[in-house]
Design an enzyme around this catalytic site. Structure first.
Site, PDB file in Angstrom:
ATOM      1  N   HIS A  52     -19.388 -26.653 136.294  1.00  0.00           N
ATOM      2  CA  HIS A  52     -19.091 -27.910 135.611  1.00  0.00           C
ATOM      3  C   HIS A  52     -20.306 -28.821 135.646  1.00  0.00           C
ATOM      4  CE1 HIS A  52     -18.148 -28.872 139.801  1.00  0.00           C
ATOM      5  NE2 HIS A  52     -18.092 -30.150 139.512  1.00  0.00           N
ATOM      6  N   HIS A  54     -21.065 -31.931 136.740  1.00  0.00           N
ATOM      7  CA  HIS A  54     -21.437 -32.946 137.734  1.00  0.00           C
ATOM      8  C   HIS A  54     -22.822 -32.661 138.319  1.00  0.00           C
ATOM      9  CE1 HIS A  54     -16.996 -34.304 138.452  1.00  0.00           C
ATOM     10  NE2 HIS A  54     -17.536 -34.842 137.388  1.00  0.00           N
ATOM     11  N   ASP A  56     -24.195 -32.913 141.160  1.00  0.00           N
ATOM     12  CA  ASP A  56     -24.361 -32.188 142.417  1.00  0.00           C
ATOM     13  C   ASP A  56     -24.123 -30.685 142.255  1.00  0.00           C
ATOM     14  OD1 ASP A  56     -21.607 -32.762 142.026  1.00  0.00           O
ATOM     15  OD2 ASP A  56     -21.183 -32.519 144.162  1.00  0.00           O
ATOM     16  N   HIS A  57     -23.778 -30.264 141.036  1.00  0.00           N
ATOM     17  CA  HIS A  57     -23.640 -28.839 140.732  1.00  0.00           C
ATOM     18  C   HIS A  57     -24.647 -28.370 139.691  1.00  0.00           C
ATOM     19  CE1 HIS A  57     -19.706 -28.039 142.817  1.00  0.00           C
ATOM     20  NE2 HIS A  57     -19.767 -29.364 142.842  1.00  0.00           N
ATOM     21  N   HIS A 109     -10.325 -30.924 137.274  1.00  0.00           N
ATOM     22  CA  HIS A 109     -11.384 -31.732 137.892  1.00  0.00           C
ATOM     23  C   HIS A 109     -12.251 -32.340 136.789  1.00  0.00           C
ATOM     24  CE1 HIS A 109     -14.212 -32.963 140.975  1.00  0.00           C
ATOM     25  NE2 HIS A 109     -15.200 -32.326 140.360  1.00  0.00           N
ATOM     26  N   ASP A 131     -15.344 -27.096 141.951  1.00  0.00           N
ATOM     27  CA  ASP A 131     -14.547 -28.140 142.598  1.00  0.00           C
ATOM     28  C   ASP A 131     -13.083 -28.088 142.162  1.00  0.00           C
ATOM     29  OD1 ASP A 131     -16.860 -28.925 143.808  1.00  0.00           O
ATOM     30  OD2 ASP A 131     -17.051 -30.844 142.765  1.00  0.00           O
ATOM     31  N   HIS A 169     -17.961 -27.222 148.164  1.00  0.00           N
ATOM     32  CA  HIS A 169     -18.173 -28.210 149.221  1.00  0.00           C
ATOM     33  C   HIS A 169     -17.584 -27.745 150.539  1.00  0.00           C
ATOM     34  CE1 HIS A 169     -19.540 -31.605 146.649  1.00  0.00           C
ATOM     35  NE2 HIS A 169     -18.774 -31.020 145.730  1.00  0.00           N
TER      36      HIS A 169
END
Length: 259
Positions: A52, A54, A56-57, A109, A131, A169
């Protein structure tokens, strides 16, 4: 075949499936630095998979493509991941060298979230679920509805029980604290939390974990169980109208939960 969990930021994992030649599938590189550091230990990215958009990915993709301009990047249909060289959606298959992974649409998400399931022919399949599913928990609903997220989790829960859950995570202990309130008499849950405490104290990730373990311990995969339904009923002051309300109540409860 090796599976590496490369720590990033405060609690992210960048996953890498590495073959005997050192070639690797890199999943959700939110930061390029851990991947670049791993190249010093013989890892060579063969392709990137993204669940996805985001940051942080996906935030490290540009730097990896700068280092390896021909590096393939497989990502969902989402303009917020502009570095993709190949778009994938539900039912597609990603084939890189001897790796073969099926793509599952798992909105909730985010609206375009996907998961990748499979790997090599030897050993159990891997589930790279970003996530959507966490060990003992699930992701927050930023762009999707409770009905979508519940359906996505059920799709993942229907995969082979031997599948190794590789989520984005290290949230397992925090999720376990909530799960213990919802399902306090679950023996398998107590054993899993005890195991995770030992793993974390030894500096080891709590992941991967089998899908079979999650089916026995994760309250978000157990909304139909007597224990979880009783907890939700107590929380609402009445029985939930349906499974979606049960899940939505559980997710909002987790949002508000403080250990």
């Amino acid at each position: 075949m090796r599976l590496l969990a490369l720590p990033a930021f405060e609690d992210n994992y960048i996953w890498a499936l590495v073959d005997d030649d050192g070639d690797a599938l890199v999943i959700d590189p939110g930061d390029a630095a851990p991947v670049l550091a791993a190249t010093g230990n013989g890892l060579w990215p063969a392709a990137v998979l993204v669940t996805h958009h985001h940051a942080d990915h996906a935030g490290g993709i540009a730097a990896l493509r700068s280092r390896w301009p021909t590096l393939p990047v497989f990502a969902p249909e989402d303009d917020r991941i502009p570095e993709a060289t190949g778009r994938v959606g539900d039912g597609d298959v990603v084939q890189v060298k001897h790796w073969r992974l099926s793509v599952l649409a798992v909105p909730g998400h985010t609206r375009s979230h996907v998961a990748f399931h499979g790997g090599s022919l030897d050993g159990p399949p891997h589930l790279f679920c970003g996530d959507t599913l966490f060990s003992l928990g699930c992701g927050r609903l930023f762009e999707g509805t409770p009905a979508e997220m519940l359906a996505s989790l059920e799709r993942l829960a229907a995969l082979p029980p031997s599948s190794l859950v590789c989520c984005g995570h290290e949230y397992t202990l925090a999720n376990g604290a909530f799960a213990s309130v919802v399902d306090p008499h679950n023996v398998a849950l107590r054993e899993r939390i005890k195991e995770v405490h030992a793993m974390r104290q030894a500096g080891r990730p709590s992941l991967p974990v089998t899908l079979a373990s999650e089916a026995a311990t994760n309250p978000f995969l157990r909304v139909d169980s007597d224990a979880v339904r009783a907890a939700v009923t107590h929380r609402l002051g009445r029985p939930p109208a349906d499974r979606v309300e049960a899940f939505a109540t559980l997710r909002q409860w987790k949002n508000d939960f403080r250990a």
